[in-house]
Design an enzyme around this catalytic site. Structure first.
Site, PDB file in Angstrom:
ATOM      1  CB  SER A   1      35.702  41.403  38.596  1.00  0.00           C
ATOM      2  OG  SER A   1      36.608  41.528  39.655  1.00  0.00           O
TER       3      SER A   1
ATOM      4  CD  GLU B   1      29.458  33.756  42.903  1.00  0.00           C
ATOM      5  OE1 GLU B   1      29.706  32.233  42.366  1.00  0.00           O
ATOM      6  OE2 GLU B   1      29.641  34.465  41.473  1.00  0.00           O
TER       7      GLU B   1
ATOM      8  CB  CYS C   1      40.522  38.617  40.433  1.00  0.00           C
ATOM      9  SG  CYS C   1      41.101  40.098  41.091  1.00  0.00           S
TER      10      CYS C   1
ATOM     11  CB  CYS D   1      44.635  38.197  39.981  1.00  0.00           C
ATOM     12  SG  CYS D   1      42.989  38.855  39.861  1.00  0.00           S
TER      13      CYS D   1
ATOM     14  CE  LYS E   1      48.695  35.980  40.247  1.00  0.00           C
ATOM     15  NZ  LYS E   1      48.028  36.782  38.724  1.00  0.00           N
TER      16      LYS E   1
ATOM     17  CE1 TYR F   1      34.978  42.543  44.404  1.00  0.00           C
ATOM     18  CE2 TYR F   1      36.163  43.239  45.707  1.00  0.00           C
ATOM     19  CZ  TYR F   1      35.763  42.864  44.415  1.00  0.00           C
ATOM     20  OH  TYR F   1      36.490  43.078  42.977  1.00  0.00           O
TER      21      TYR F   1
ATOM     22  N   GLY G   1      52.335  27.221  29.332  1.00  0.00           N
ATOM     23  CA  GLY G   1      53.561  27.539  29.174  1.00  0.00           C
ATOM     24  C   GLY G   1      53.052  28.823  29.303  1.00  0.00           C
TER      25      GLY G   1
ATOM     26  CE1 TYR H   1      47.554  34.547  34.511  1.00  0.00           C
ATOM     27  CE2 TYR H   1      46.944  33.974  31.784  1.00  0.00           C
ATOM     28  CZ  TYR H   1      46.697  34.677  33.498  1.00  0.00           C
ATOM     29  OH  TYR H   1      44.822  34.534  33.387  1.00  0.00           O
ATOM     30  CB  ILE H   2      47.840  29.470  35.212  1.00  0.00           C
ATOM     31  CG1 ILE H   2      47.165  31.027  35.550  1.00  0.00           C
ATOM     32  CG2 ILE H   2      48.179  29.131  36.425  1.00  0.00           C
ATOM     33  CD1 ILE H   2      45.729  30.483  34.713  1.00  0.00           C
TER      34      ILE H   2
ATOM     35  CD  GLU I   1      51.121  34.691  36.827  1.00  0.00           C
ATOM     36  OE1 GLU I   1      50.805  36.451  36.557  1.00  0.00           O
ATOM     37  OE2 GLU I   1      49.894  34.687  37.524  1.00  0.00           O
TER      38      GLU I   1
ATOM     39  CG  ASP J   1      37.748  36.626  31.691  1.00  0.00           C
ATOM     40  OD1 ASP J   1      37.855  37.702  32.187  1.00  0.00           O
ATOM     41  OD2 ASP J   1      38.014  35.788  33.098  1.00  0.00           O
TER      42      ASP J   1
ATOM     43  CB  THR K   1      39.870  41.305  37.282  1.00  0.00           C
ATOM     44  OG1 THR K   1      40.578  40.122  37.836  1.00  0.00           O
ATOM     45  CG2 THR K   1      39.195  42.078  38.699  1.00  0.00           C
TER      46      THR K   1
ATOM     47  CG  HIS L   1      70.612  58.961  39.387  1.00  0.00           C
ATOM     48  ND1 HIS L   1      70.516  57.427  38.220  1.00  0.00           N
ATOM     49  CD2 HIS L   1      71.859  58.820  39.879  1.00  0.00           C
ATOM     50  CE1 HIS L   1      71.807  56.824  38.238  1.00  0.00           C
ATOM     51  NE2 HIS L   1      71.937  58.592  39.527  1.00  0.00           N
TER      52      HIS L   1
ATOM     53  CD  GLU M   1      68.078  56.058  36.582  1.00  0.00           C
ATOM     54  OE1 GLU M   1      68.553  57.454  36.076  1.00  0.00           O
ATOM     55  OE2 GLU M   1      69.319  55.730  37.458  1.00  0.00           O
TER      56      GLU M   1
END
Length: 448
Positions: free
Chosen positions: A15, A35, A43, A48, A51, A99, A176, A178-179, A182, A304, A312, A437, A442
């Site tokens: 990215s 690359e 990502c 991301c 996932k 991309y 423990g 986020y990955i 998730e 990163d 990202t 509402h 809200e």
């Protein structure tokens, strides 16, 4: 820069690298990007994007069950992992094509092979060819860390988990963060028995304590098993192909999949940076200044690989700032204050700004407002899962220092709320806003 083959040579088409390449080219620079794997980076290819698609797919388990309470005659449904996997991978390939097309449309040359730095203005490709550039940008990202112990080779990381041949019935997840949380939610919703093993007694360190504790409570209620303060001793492959995971102070856990989600490290090994004089920190990250410049004047780094904030959108902002500053005569820097983040767990959680603990550490005391409620959809569905919204406010100025939440669509709601926190609005500004509402959002303007 006429003495060089390129004005800018970028190593890594993730990215940050893609944004920097196309913006620099739009400013008139001659640009190439190398690359070694696939355009799009972590990502798009193995992070991301795929996932989040798995998260959507997994959430249908709850949606189909809840639909019956809303009058839909939903039969028992079977899940087919290869269908979801293949459709996700097809979408990844589609985005990769976009991309690549974007780079081509901006006149950026894509070099599809590994590149390493061999001098302040020189890059050596895997084929042996050397090229020169007035500026070199390192945007290679990070890679999953993999613990080493007897049998650890039987585990996989987030790089490989999207390619599984079949859906495992029993999953052990190490970590423990986020990955880990998730994928615990994903595999649980898809029908697997999930055990999350963490070496400490805290999940999602750095997030607000009340919010992460709520996720833990909900996850346990759903049936996800947690094993805290444990380390791995060994993993044995059984005759039937399954695994037996041995932990300290715990009975062995049988599993069909062991997923390592124990953090990520900058992917600088083998890039030749040290020989070029680029200074790395103790974690292998490239040290850069506020303008993304390394210790070598002609070499920059974004994303990163610098280990600042591994997100990202941050890498994209850094790539934009780099290109505008170096090639566009529009110098600016990334503002790292109030960067929002989300965990796409089940349910998702999101936050921006200071947590309650951080606020107290900085100001001594803070005002805290919370709303603990069941979303309307959960009420009618007979689901006891409760959402929790939390606002941290300056003790004197009434400025909102942070907002943290867990519940359905938390990330979508927080994105708009993050604008208010970034703008430095006060709690009174929220109070003065008429509620929309009925909605979950809200609750943010009804906190008392």
């Amino acid at each position: 820069m006429a003495d060089y083959d390129y004005d800018l040579f970028v190593i890594g088409a993730g990215s940050g690298g893609v944004r920097a390449s196309r913006v620099a080219a739009a400013h008139g620079a001659k640009v190439a990007v190398a690359e070694e794997y696939r355009v799009g980076g972590t990502c798009v290819i193995r992070g991301c994007v795929p996932k989040k698609l798995l998260v959507y797919g997994a959430h249908f388990a709850e949606d189909l069950a809840d639909a019956r309470r809303f009058g839909w005659n939903v039969p028992d449904c079977a899940f087919d992992w290869p269908t979801l996997r293949d459709n996700v991978l097809a979408e990844v390939s589609r985005i990769e094509g976009i991309y690549s097309q974007t780079l081509g449309n901006h006149g950026v040359e894509i070099v599809r092979e590994r590149a390493a730095v061999s001098g302040p203005n020189e890059v050596t490709l895997a084929s042996g060819r050397t090229v020169t550039a007035g500026v070199i940008l390192i945007a290679v990202g990070a890679t999953p860390m993999r613990p080493t112990f007897p049998g650890s080779e039987h585990g996989v990381t987030s790089n490989e988990v999207f390619l599984l041949d079949s859906l495992p019935k029993r999953v052990v997840i190490a970590g423990g963060g986020y990955i880990a949380n998730e994928f615990a939610g994903i595999f649980h919703e898809l029908g697997a028995a999930v055990t999350l093993v963490n070496r400490s007694d805290t999940i999602l360190r750095g997030y607000d304590e009340q919010i992460r504790d709520r996720l833990l409570q909900i996850s346990i209620a759903k049936g996800i098993q947690f094993r805290f303060n444990l380390t791995f001793e060994k993993v044995e492959r059984q005759e039937d192909g399954s695994l037996l995971v041995h932990l300290t102070g715990c009975d062995p856990i049988p599993a069909d999949l062991l997923l390592f989600a124990t953090g990520r490290k900058p992917l600088t090994e083998g890039l030749g940076l040290e020989t070029a004089g680029v200074v790395l920190d103790g974690n292998g990250a490239i040290k850069v200044d506020a303008d993304n410049r390394s210790s070598v004047d002609s070499i920059y780094a974004v994303g990163d690989v610098t280990n600042r904030i591994q997100l990202t959108p941050v890498a994209i902002r850094e790539g934009q700032a780099f290109a505008d500053t170096v090639f566009g005569n529009k110098p600016h820097r990334v503002d790292y204050d109030c960067v929002p983040s989300a965990v796409f767990s089940h349910p998702p959680m999101a936050g921006v700004g200071l947590t309650e603990a951080q606020g107290k550490e900085k100001y001594g005391s803070v005002k805290v407002y919370t709303s603990d409620f069941r979303a309307m959809k959960n009420v009618l569905a007979g689901r006891n899962e409760r959402a929790l919204y939390k606002m941290v406010v300056h003790p004197e100025t009434d400025v909102v220092l942070g907002i943290h939440m867990i519940g359905p669509e938390s990330a979508e709601i927080l994105q708009a709320a993050a604008v208010a926190v970034k703008a430095g609005l006060t709690k009174q500004a929220f109070d003065d806003t008429v509620a929309l509402h009925p909605s979950m959002a809200e609750e943010l303007v009804l906190l008392r």
